[in-house]
Motif scaffolding. Structure first.
Motif, PDB file in Angstrom:
ATOM      1  N   ARG A 143       2.006  11.114  14.668  1.00 35.05           N
ATOM      2  CA  ARG A 143       1.456  12.443  14.917  1.00 35.05           C
ATOM      3  C   ARG A 143       0.017  12.549  14.425  1.00 35.05           C
ATOM      4  N   ASP A 144      -0.293  11.861  13.318  1.00 35.09           N
ATOM      5  CA  ASP A 144      -1.631  11.919  12.727  1.00 35.09           C
ATOM      6  C   ASP A 144      -2.551  10.828  13.248  1.00 35.09           C
ATOM      7  N   HIS A 145      -2.096  10.063  14.256  1.00 34.59           N
ATOM      8  CA  HIS A 145      -2.914   9.027  14.898  1.00 34.59           C
ATOM      9  C   HIS A 145      -3.227   7.864  13.965  1.00 34.59           C
ATOM     10  N   VAL A 146      -2.357   7.609  13.003  1.00 35.95           N
ATOM     11  CA  VAL A 146      -2.510   6.462  12.103  1.00 35.95           C
ATOM     12  C   VAL A 146      -2.119   5.190  12.852  1.00 35.95           C
ATOM     13  N   THR A 147      -2.942   4.164  12.768  1.00 31.28           N
ATOM     14  CA  THR A 147      -2.679   2.914  13.476  1.00 31.28           C
ATOM     15  C   THR A 147      -2.448   1.726  12.548  1.00 31.28           C
ATOM     16  N   TRP A 148      -2.688   1.915  11.258  1.00 31.10           N
ATOM     17  CA  TRP A 148      -2.501   0.832  10.275  1.00 31.10           C
ATOM     18  C   TRP A 148      -1.869   1.388   9.006  1.00 31.10           C
ATOM     19  N   ILE A 149      -1.084   0.559   8.345  1.00 32.34           N
ATOM     20  CA  ILE A 149      -0.655   0.834   6.978  1.00 32.34           C
ATOM     21  C   ILE A 149      -1.020  -0.366   6.112  1.00 32.34           C
ATOM     22  N   ALA A 150      -1.318  -0.108   4.854  1.00 30.57           N
ATOM     23  CA  ALA A 150      -1.490  -1.169   3.858  1.00 30.57           C
ATOM     24  C   ALA A 150      -0.244  -1.182   2.985  1.00 30.57           C
ATOM     25  N   GLN A 151       0.419  -2.338   2.902  1.00 26.53           N
ATOM     26  CA  GLN A 151       1.575  -2.491   2.031  1.00 26.53           C
ATOM     27  C   GLN A 151       1.142  -3.236   0.769  1.00 26.53           C
ATOM     28  N   MET A 152       1.654  -2.803  -0.388  1.00 24.77           N
ATOM     29  CA  MET A 152       1.097  -3.253  -1.663  1.00 24.77           C
ATOM     30  C   MET A 152       2.183  -3.752  -2.624  1.00 24.77           C
ATOM     31  N   PRO A 153       2.550  -5.025  -2.518  1.00 22.44           N
ATOM     32  CA  PRO A 153       3.434  -5.611  -3.531  1.00 22.44           C
ATOM     33  C   PRO A 153       2.656  -5.887  -4.807  1.00 22.44           C
ATOM     34  N   PHE A 154       3.382  -6.095  -5.905  1.00 20.94           N
ATOM     35  CA  PHE A 154       2.727  -6.252  -7.203  1.00 20.94           C
ATOM     36  C   PHE A 154       3.068  -7.568  -7.889  1.00 20.94           C
ATOM     37  N   GLY A 155       2.077  -8.078  -8.621  1.00 19.27           N
ATOM     38  CA  GLY A 155       2.296  -9.076  -9.649  1.00 19.27           C
ATOM     39  C   GLY A 155       2.076  -8.385 -10.980  1.00 19.27           C
ATOM     40  N   TRP A 156       2.691  -8.916 -12.042  1.00 19.22           N
ATOM     41  CA  TRP A 156       2.700  -8.224 -13.333  1.00 19.22           C
ATOM     42  C   TRP A 156       2.056  -9.099 -14.396  1.00 19.22           C
ATOM     43  N   GLN A 157       1.066  -8.532 -15.073  1.00 17.89           N
ATOM     44  CA  GLN A 157       0.336  -9.259 -16.113  1.00 17.89           C
ATOM     45  C   GLN A 157       0.556  -8.560 -17.438  1.00 17.89           C
ATOM     46  N   ALA A 158       0.969  -9.325 -18.448  1.00 19.85           N
ATOM     47  CA  ALA A 158       1.360  -8.748 -19.734  1.00 19.85           C
ATOM     48  C   ALA A 158       0.195  -8.101 -20.470  1.00 19.85           C
ATOM     49  N   GLY A 159      -1.016  -8.516 -20.192  1.00 13.81           N
ATOM     50  CA  GLY A 159      -2.200  -7.959 -20.832  1.00 13.81           C
ATOM     51  C   GLY A 159      -3.437  -8.444 -20.119  1.00 13.81           C
ATOM     52  N   ALA A 160      -4.554  -7.761 -20.347  1.00 15.95           N
ATOM     53  CA  ALA A 160      -5.777  -8.087 -19.631  1.00 15.95           C
ATOM     54  C   ALA A 160      -6.308  -9.473 -19.965  1.00 15.95           C
ATOM     55  N   ALA A 161      -5.957 -10.001 -21.138  1.00 15.71           N
ATOM     56  CA  ALA A 161      -6.414 -11.329 -21.544  1.00 15.71           C
ATOM     57  C   ALA A 161      -5.302 -12.365 -21.469  1.00 15.71           C
ATOM     58  N   GLU A 162      -4.181 -12.022 -20.860  1.00 20.99           N
ATOM     59  CA  GLU A 162      -3.046 -12.944 -20.722  1.00 20.99           C
ATOM     60  C   GLU A 162      -3.091 -13.596 -19.350  1.00 20.99           C
ATOM     61  N   PRO A 163      -3.122 -14.924 -19.273  1.00 20.34           N
ATOM     62  CA  PRO A 163      -3.273 -15.576 -17.959  1.00 20.34           C
ATOM     63  C   PRO A 163      -1.997 -15.617 -17.119  1.00 20.34           C
ATOM     64  N   GLY A 164      -0.848 -15.323 -17.717  1.00 19.85           N
ATOM     65  CA  GLY A 164       0.400 -15.380 -16.968  1.00 19.85           C
ATOM     66  C   GLY A 164       0.531 -14.239 -15.973  1.00 19.85           C
ATOM     67  N   ILE A 165       1.126 -14.522 -14.813  1.00 20.39           N
ATOM     68  CA  ILE A 165       1.386 -13.514 -13.785  1.00 20.39           C
ATOM     69  C   ILE A 165       2.837 -13.657 -13.352  1.00 20.39           C
ATOM     70  N   ARG A 166       3.595 -12.591 -13.488  1.00 20.51           N
ATOM     71  CA  ARG A 166       5.016 -12.606 -13.123  1.00 20.51           C
ATOM     72  C   ARG A 166       5.180 -11.946 -11.761  1.00 20.51           C
ATOM     73  N   THR A 167       6.010 -12.530 -10.930  1.00 20.52           N
ATOM     74  CA  THR A 167       6.311 -11.953  -9.626  1.00 20.52           C
ATOM     75  C   THR A 167       7.811 -11.775  -9.487  1.00 20.52           C
ATOM     76  N   ASN A 168       8.200 -10.744  -8.765  1.00 18.12           N
ATOM     77  CA  ASN A 168       9.602 -10.484  -8.471  1.00 18.12           C
ATOM     78  C   ASN A 168       9.716 -10.241  -6.971  1.00 18.12           C
ATOM     79  N   THR A 169       9.745 -11.326  -6.226  1.00 18.80           N
ATOM     80  CA  THR A 169       9.651 -11.210  -4.778  1.00 18.80           C
ATOM     81  C   THR A 169      10.981 -10.870  -4.124  1.00 18.80           C
ATOM     82  N   ALA A 170      12.096 -11.144  -4.801  1.00 22.14           N
ATOM     83  CA  ALA A 170      13.389 -10.819  -4.209  1.00 22.14           C
ATOM     84  C   ALA A 170      13.628  -9.314  -4.237  1.00 22.14           C
ATOM     85  N   ARG A 171      13.496  -8.732  -5.427  1.00 28.05           N
ATOM     86  CA  ARG A 171      13.535  -7.274  -5.585  1.00 28.05           C
ATOM     87  C   ARG A 171      12.865  -6.970  -6.910  1.00 28.05           C
ATOM     88  N   PRO A 172      11.722  -6.312  -6.916  1.00 27.40           N
ATOM     89  CA  PRO A 172      10.987  -6.091  -8.164  1.00 27.40           C
ATOM     90  C   PRO A 172      11.841  -5.389  -9.206  1.00 27.40           C
TER      91      PRO A 172
END
Length: 385
Positions: free
Chosen positions: A87-116
């Protein structure tokens, strides 16, 4: 590459949108009038201009221009939840999955791709949810940009805070980030996503010292995903410091440019507030020679929405009278100032809650979404041109 900006509409979609338009917009207009009765209206003349006058002349209708929203993942998705986008003439959506970082100086990145399992554990952010949503959207003529984000633990932390304390930690971070984004590149390829954003507001990670690391990662991504690529850079400093734009297809900018420090500014003030940003963007784009997409842009429902658009509204105390009129004027100024610019290939409004009802949760209505507010009328009018 042209597939990224292709926005073909199926005939039955047009018929559905037309059928919904008359009844839907009449009901919605009454909802807007009820909801806006207590909102800040001054200056009223500007509200009238924003909601009633035809849009200012811009570029001719371009079906390849992205008319997007940032889609919030949930525990399900239905065709009925996509109907308001049509109805609003939208033609695109952005989908945004997440990775999780324990802190700004922590190099580890955790992902939960099956179900966050972080935050709310939303199915819509899982691989299965992302793919299902994209396929359902495609059936309705809506394309998908896959736009993974990092969630950084810490009070008021954001991805721009990520900054390692040593070269070894940076090497570890890039190794972890590469695994994270290559997973989504493979997902985007297998599910035929229409575009991939390879990062969002990683301010320190995109400094010139890391240019070689990004170019190596982009080469690896292109071996996995064969669609067009962009990166979503912060509006303030980051987009101008990045050197690897030539390796991507499009420049992405999180366009939260400040427009006015005044409370409830007029439409003319807001349009004038865009001018220095437009001059800077136009001059810079001539150097980089890549089309620009506003990968995020939006405004809160508050009197100061134009002052610091990137800030979330207070989560513990809601305003007594949400200022929907100012939000609508911000939307009108956004489109009047930018939509006809030859270097702008589209934008994604932040953000859209699937299934949000007119009388839905107050905290949802109080933040950035235009849904069931005068801003949605402005959005639909411009996206329909």
């Amino acid at each position: 590459m042209s597939a990224f900006f292709s926005a073909r509409r199926w005939l039955w979609v047009a018929v559905l949108a037309l059928a919904m338009g008359v009844a839907g917009w009449q009901v919605q207009h009454r909802v807007f009038q009820r909801r806006n009765a207590g909102a800040t209206q001054a200056p009223g003349a500007d509200l009238d201009r924003a909601l009633q006058l035809p849009a200012a002349p811009g570029a001719p209708y371009d079906s390849t221009r992205l008319r997007g929203v940032s889609w919030v993942g949930s525990d399900s998705v239905t065709a009925a939840e996509l109907a308001p986008l049509l109805r609003d003439h939208v033609t695109w959506i952005a989908q945004m999955p997440f990775g999780w970082q324990a802190g700004a100086a922590e190099p580890g990145i955790r992902t939960n791709t099956a179900r966050p399992t972080g935050r709310r554990g939303l199915w819509g952010e899982s691989d299965a949810g992302l793919v299902y949503t994209a396929r359902l959207a495609r059936q309705h003529g809506i394309r998908t940009l896959l736009k993974p984000h990092l969630w950084v633990r810490g009070r008021n932390a954001w991805p721009g805070d990520i900054n390692m304390s040593s070269p070894a930690d940076w090497d570890a971070w890039f190794a972890n980030y590469s695994a994270f984004i290559l997973h989504y590149a493979a997902l985007a390829e297998s599910a035929r996503f229409d575009g991939l954003c390879i990062g969002t507001e990683l301010l320190h990670a995109t400094e010139p010292a890391h240019d070689k690391a990004w170019r190596g990662l982009i080469k690896r991504i292109r071996k996995v995903y064969h669609g067009p690529l962009t990166y979503a850079a912060n509006w303030a400093v980051e987009y101008q410091q990045i050197r690897f734009w030539d390796a991507l297809d499009y420049v992405g900018i999180q366009a939260y440019f400040p427009l006015s420090t005044a409370a409830s500014p007029s439409l003319d003030t807001l349009v004038r507030g865009w001018q220095p940003h437009l001059r800077e963007l136009a001059a810079w784009q001539k150097k980089v020679r890549k089309p620009i997409v506003f990968t995020e842009v939006g405004y809160k429902t508050t009197p100061d929405a134009a002052a610091r658009p990137w800030e979330w509204p207070e989560r513990t105390a809601l305003p007594e009278a949400p200022d929907e009129a100012t939000q609508a004027r911000c939307y009108e100024a956004l489109f009047r100032a930018t939509w006809g610019q030859p270097w702008l290939k589209g934008l994604f409004i932040w953000k859209w809650y699937p299934g949000l009802a007119p009388d839905g949760p107050a905290r949802r209505h109080a933040d950035f979404t235009p849904q069931h507010k005068p801003a949605e009328t402005v959005l639909a009018r411009w996206y329909g041109q």
